[in-house]
Design a protein around this motif. Structure first.
Motif, mmCIF file in Angstrom:
data_model
loop_
_atom_site.group_PDB
_atom_site.id
_atom_site.type_symbol
_atom_site.label_atom_id
_atom_site.label_comp_id
_atom_site.label_asym_id
_atom_site.label_seq_id
_atom_site.Cartn_x
_atom_site.Cartn_y
_atom_site.Cartn_z
ATOM 1 N N ILE A 301 0.812 -1.216 0.000
ATOM 2 C CA ILE A 301 0.000 0.000 0.000
ATOM 3 C C ILE A 301 0.843 1.261 0.000
ATOM 4 O O ILE A 301 0.295 2.367 0.130
ATOM 5 N N GLY A 302 2.128 1.136 -0.136
ATOM 6 C CA GLY A 302 3.004 2.302 -0.148
ATOM 7 C C GLY A 302 4.443 1.864 -0.204
ATOM 8 O O GLY A 302 4.755 0.664 -0.275
ATOM 9 N N SER A 303 5.313 2.812 -0.198
ATOM 10 C CA SER A 303 6.734 2.514 -0.271
ATOM 11 C C SER A 303 7.165 1.750 0.983
ATOM 12 O O SER A 303 7.231 2.313 2.077
ATOM 13 N N GLY A 304 7.427 0.463 0.812
ATOM 14 C CA GLY A 304 7.865 -0.363 1.926
ATOM 15 C C GLY A 304 6.783 -0.676 2.937
ATOM 16 O O GLY A 304 7.093 -1.225 4.001
ATOM 17 N N ARG A 305 5.527 -0.358 2.654
ATOM 18 C CA ARG A 305 4.425 -0.623 3.576
ATOM 19 C C ARG A 305 3.599 -1.799 3.061
ATOM 20 O O ARG A 305 3.062 -1.756 1.945
ATOM 21 N N TRP A 306 3.516 -2.825 3.892
ATOM 22 C CA TRP A 306 2.796 -4.031 3.523
ATOM 23 C C TRP A 306 1.716 -4.315 4.566
ATOM 24 O O TRP A 306 1.900 -4.063 5.758
ATOM 25 N N ILE A 307 0.619 -4.815 4.088
ATOM 26 C CA ILE A 307 -0.433 -5.323 4.970
ATOM 27 C C ILE A 307 -0.810 -6.717 4.493
ATOM 28 O O ILE A 307 -0.454 -7.135 3.380
ATOM 29 N N GLU A 308 -1.529 -7.432 5.341
ATOM 30 C CA GLU A 308 -2.031 -8.761 4.985
ATOM 31 C C GLU A 308 -3.555 -8.740 5.006
ATOM 32 O O GLU A 308 -4.160 -8.266 5.971
ATOM 33 N N LEU A 309 -4.130 -9.239 3.934
ATOM 34 C CA LEU A 309 -5.574 -9.423 3.843
ATOM 35 C C LEU A 309 -5.872 -10.885 4.153
ATOM 36 O O LEU A 309 -5.381 -11.779 3.466
ATOM 37 N N ARG A 310 -6.674 -11.118 5.197
ATOM 38 C CA ARG A 310 -6.951 -12.478 5.653
ATOM 39 C C ARG A 310 -8.445 -12.746 5.619
ATOM 40 O O ARG A 310 -9.257 -11.837 5.807
ATOM 41 N N SER A 311 -8.773 -14.015 5.415
ATOM 42 C CA SER A 311 -10.166 -14.428 5.438
ATOM 43 C C SER A 311 -10.237 -15.931 5.676
ATOM 44 O O SER A 311 -9.257 -16.651 5.445
ATOM 45 N N VAL A 312 -11.383 -16.378 6.141
ATOM 46 C CA VAL A 312 -11.606 -17.815 6.305
ATOM 47 C C VAL A 312 -11.713 -18.450 4.923
ATOM 48 O O VAL A 312 -12.488 -17.974 4.077
ATOM 49 N N PRO A 313 -10.958 -19.500 4.624
ATOM 50 C CA PRO A 313 -11.009 -20.089 3.279
ATOM 51 C C PRO A 313 -12.402 -20.633 2.954
ATOM 52 O O PRO A 313 -13.045 -21.261 3.791
ATOM 53 N N ALA A 314 -12.846 -20.377 1.746
ATOM 54 C CA ALA A 314 -14.155 -20.893 1.327
ATOM 55 C C ALA A 314 -14.150 -22.408 1.228
ATOM 56 O O ALA A 314 -15.198 -23.046 1.395
ATOM 57 N N GLU A 315 -12.981 -23.007 0.968
ATOM 58 C CA GLU A 315 -12.930 -24.461 0.832
ATOM 59 C C GLU A 315 -13.083 -25.181 2.159
ATOM 60 O O GLU A 315 -13.163 -26.416 2.200
ATOM 61 N N ALA A 316 -13.121 -24.439 3.274
ATOM 62 C CA ALA A 316 -13.290 -25.090 4.576
ATOM 63 C C ALA A 316 -14.652 -25.766 4.691
ATOM 64 O O ALA A 316 -14.809 -26.742 5.428
ATOM 65 N N GLU A 317 -15.639 -25.264 3.960
ATOM 66 C CA GLU A 317 -16.973 -25.864 4.013
ATOM 67 C C GLU A 317 -17.227 -26.839 2.858
ATOM 68 O O GLU A 317 -18.307 -27.411 2.751
ATOM 69 N N ALA A 318 -16.225 -27.050 2.010
ATOM 70 C CA ALA A 318 -16.409 -27.940 0.857
ATOM 71 C C ALA A 318 -16.752 -29.373 1.254
ATOM 72 O O ALA A 318 -17.514 -30.038 0.546
ATOM 73 N N PRO A 319 -16.224 -29.929 2.370
ATOM 74 C CA PRO A 319 -16.588 -31.318 2.704
ATOM 75 C C PRO A 319 -18.071 -31.551 2.922
ATOM 76 O O PRO A 319 -18.516 -32.698 2.865
ATOM 77 N N THR A 320 -18.853 -30.503 3.198
ATOM 78 C CA THR A 320 -20.288 -30.723 3.366
ATOM 79 C C THR A 320 -20.941 -31.236 2.086
ATOM 80 O O THR A 320 -21.997 -31.882 2.155
ATOM 81 N N TRP A 321 -20.327 -30.972 0.954
ATOM 82 C CA TRP A 321 -20.880 -31.478 -0.309
ATOM 83 C C TRP A 321 -20.728 -32.985 -0.443
ATOM 84 O O TRP A 321 -21.389 -33.601 -1.289
ATOM 85 N N LEU A 322 -19.864 -33.597 0.378
ATOM 86 C CA LEU A 322 -19.751 -35.058 0.343
ATOM 87 C C LEU A 322 -21.050 -35.731 0.764
ATOM 88 O O LEU A 322 -21.303 -36.884 0.399
ATOM 89 N N ILE A 323 -21.865 -35.028 1.546
ATOM 90 C CA ILE A 323 -23.146 -35.594 1.961
ATOM 91 C C ILE A 323 -24.034 -35.870 0.752
ATOM 92 O O ILE A 323 -24.850 -36.791 0.758
ATOM 93 N N LEU A 324 -23.871 -35.086 -0.305
ATOM 94 C CA LEU A 324 -24.621 -35.327 -1.544
ATOM 95 C C LEU A 324 -23.830 -36.159 -2.537
ATOM 96 O O LEU A 324 -24.401 -36.996 -3.249
ATOM 97 N N LEU A 325 -22.511 -35.940 -2.605
ATOM 98 C CA LEU A 325 -21.712 -36.612 -3.631
ATOM 99 C C LEU A 325 -21.628 -38.119 -3.406
ATOM 100 O O LEU A 325 -21.784 -38.907 -4.352
#
Length: 616
Positions: A301-325
């Motif tokens: 975001i600037g000269s030598g300035r860094w930030i981290e953008l974090r979020s809960v991964p969307a794939e964390a809920e992917a195993p629920t689809w095994l109930i149908l698959l």
């Protein structure tokens, strides 16, 4: 199978199963595309609201002109204009700046979203796009909506109160697999499954050998991998596009020669977090932060300035689809097995068995959805947890030690229940049923009601002994909970012992009396050996119940007194972990550790029950 079930039947069943799996995968992929579109639209709306300046102040009003004889004529009264979304937007945002910011979105390097910004109902990015209807903005006041294949979210005024426009994002289907046309692993797996079904149509016992069942499970696994890839891709696209918005906002938000503050960027991110960071990879990555899996991307975001953008991964809920698959994939083997069974089973037996399975189907479905499925999902979440952090946490071991200490009440309650059962069984007089009911009453009452009753007793002076509340004393809190458990469980355990005593033939006691055995000798040499299976069953059941106890602790002490966590048993620690500041994955890992401990007692209990069934 060549004479019993034709190749057409096997191929049809396999094709239907493969088609269902493909439908589930396609549905999941479109769901994640929609989720990305909505989330990107919300982020874009926050970006537009943050970087677009307010309109310039209006010019001062003209002085009224002089009338005859030097008198100033008052201005003619004008009716107030009716408020509209366009007028509210004009009061909130500078239209030329809003137009510039909206059209600049499509020129951002690496930008992958197809965005349209509406000023009121008028489109700004693509002037030839159809405008919104007047009814769309009032509907957006309640939140985003899906309209004509587009994610539409409100653009509110600077105070965040009134809807003055909208932001629309059209999801662009992206390839989710390595094959041409965007196909993933599920398409070749479906072809393999159908081919395996056609092959077993000419082999008699190939289904029993598991060939097609293995192909069906491989199909379910391939579908899961494609769903997981779609979820991961939607998260990565949001991280990359949001990074571009954050970098652009960092150059537009602050005044000249001023560095942007991280707090100014936080409001742009919904469902994520921004923290100060260090130089990192340009591609999104997955890292564990305090034992929790997070999707992370570095933002300059600037000269030598860094930030981290974090979020809960969307794939964390992917195993629920095994109930149908998994059920869809196994539909083929089950259909072929049903066809074989129908061929070799007489019509009468076939009707009876079919009726039995129809009656069992609701219970089996309930068991699969609410027990087996969540258990498999919990095991999966446990595999994602940081076991090292869990093992190093002193509260983990404190909870296991507390549960072990609490379970020491079980031998005491078993002994008391055995004594009560002997007394009630020996004196079978009028009123003995009343005694049985009195002992059993605490066991059948609500545990919460019993806990509240004992909480009032302890707070009134700890059983009338004039002492302080035992529940608030670290030296007596666990003993107080154990005393309640003894009072609750003695009645139920006594009932089991009474059933065991009634099953002992009286001839054994008569023979002991003839031999001159006294009461103690009869108990030690006749009653106790014959009650050994019942005693072990009561003890093992009591231990399993003690290790799973949570209600008494939750009502009486909430795991305290604090900060010593004197009554923080394992199940209560699982609850606090899952619904506290930590993640469900850590709670699932803790539950898996408890399950291993419970197996130590469950295994001999099952062996004892099997032995009793064989000897029945």
């Amino acid at each position: 199978m060549n004479s019993r079930v034709g190749a057409a039947g096997a191929s049809t069943a396999a094709t239907v199963a493969a088609a269902l799996v493909l439908i589930v995968v396609t549905t999941a992929q479109r769901r994640y595309e929609r989720a990305f579109a909505f989330r990107m639209a919300v982020t874009t709306a926050a970006y537009i609201a943050a970087v677009t300046p307010p309109p310039p102040p209006p010019p001062p009003p003209r002085r009224p002109r002089a009338g005859p004889r030097g008198r100033r004529q008052p201005p003619a009264p004008q009716p107030p204009p009716a408020p509209t979304a366009l007028s509210s937007a004009a009061r909130s945002y500078d239209l030329p700046s809003l137009l510039t910011q909206a059209r600049a979105l499509r020129t951002l390097p690496g930008w992958s979203s197809d965005v349209e910004v509406y000023f009121g109902t008028a489109p700004l990015v693509d002037a030839t796009a159809p405008p919104l209807s007047p009814d769309d903005l009032p509907h957006l006041a309640a939140g985003g909506r899906w309209r004509n294949g587009v994610a539409l979210v409100p653009l509110k005024d600077r105070d965040g109160q009134e809807v003055v426009g909208a932001v629309a994002v059209l999801p662009r289907p992206a390839p989710h697999g390595p094959l041409p046309g965007g196909f993933g692993f599920v398409f070749p797996a479906a072809i393999l499954a159908v081919g395996a079904a056609a092959t077993i149509a000419f082999r008699e016992h190939s289904l029993r050998r598991g060939g097609y069942v293995g192909a069906a499970l491989l199909l379910a696994l391939a579908g899961y991998l494609d769903v997981r890839a779609a979820a991961r891709q939607s998260m990565d696209r949001w991280l990359v596009d949001t990074r571009r918005l954050l970098q652009e906002a960092a150059t537009r938000l602050p005044p000249p020669r001023t560095r942007v503050a991280i707090t100014d960027l936080v409001s742009m991110v919904r469902g994520g977090e921004i923290v100060a960071g260090e130089p990192g990879e340009s591609a999104p990555r997955r890292v564990r932060i305090d034992g929790e899996l997070r999707a992370v991307v570095a933002v300059l975001i600037g000269s030598g300035r860094w930030i981290e953008l974090r979020s809960v991964p969307a794939e964390a809920e992917a195993p629920t689809w095994l109930i149908l698959l998994v059920p869809c994939a196994l539909l083929g083997p089950m259909a072929i097995g049903a066809l074989r069974w129908a061929e070799r089973t007489p019509a009468r037996s076939r009707r009876e068995t079919t009726l039995a399975w129809i009656l069992l189907a609701p219970a089996a479905l309930h068991l699969m959805i609410f027990t087996i499925g969540p258990a498999i999902y919990a095991v999966y979440l446990a595999t994602l947890a940081d076991f090292r952090a869990l093992v190093r946490d002193p509260l983990t071991w404190n909870s296991f030690v507390t549960s072990g200490a609490y379970a020491l009440y079980v031998p005491i309650s078993v002994a008391l229940a055995l004594g009560a059962a002997l007394a009630v069984h020996r004196y079978k007089r009028k009123g003995s049923s009343l005694y049985r009911a009195a002992f059993l009453l605490p066991y059948v009452c609500s545990v919460v009601a019993v806990a509240l009753l004992w909480q009032a007793i302890y707070r009134a002076g700890s059983l009338g002994l004039g002492r302080p509340d035992w529940l608030s004393n670290p030296n007596t809190a666990l003993l107080a909970v154990m005393l309640v458990s003894i009072w609750v469980h003695v009645g139920g355990q006594m009932l089991v012992f009474l059933a065991g005593l009634d099953a002992i033939p009286p001839a054994y006691f008569d023979a002991a009396l003839v031999d001159g055995a006294g009461a103690w000798s009869r108990f030690r040499r006749v009653t106790l050996p014959l009650l050994r299976p019942v005693t072990w069953f009561v003890f093992l059941t009591g231990m399993i119940s003690a290790l799973q106890m949570v209600t008494l602790v939750f009502v009486l002490t909430q795991g305290g007194p604090f900060p010593l966590h004197v009554t923080d048993v394992v199940v209560h620690r699982i609850y606090r972990t899952a619904f506290g500041p930590q993640a469900v994955g850590m709670a699932s890992a803790l539950a898996l550790m408890l399950a291993v401990v419970l197996l130590v007692f469950r295994w001999p209990q099952l062996a004892l029950l099997r032995r009793q069934v064989r000897h029945a």
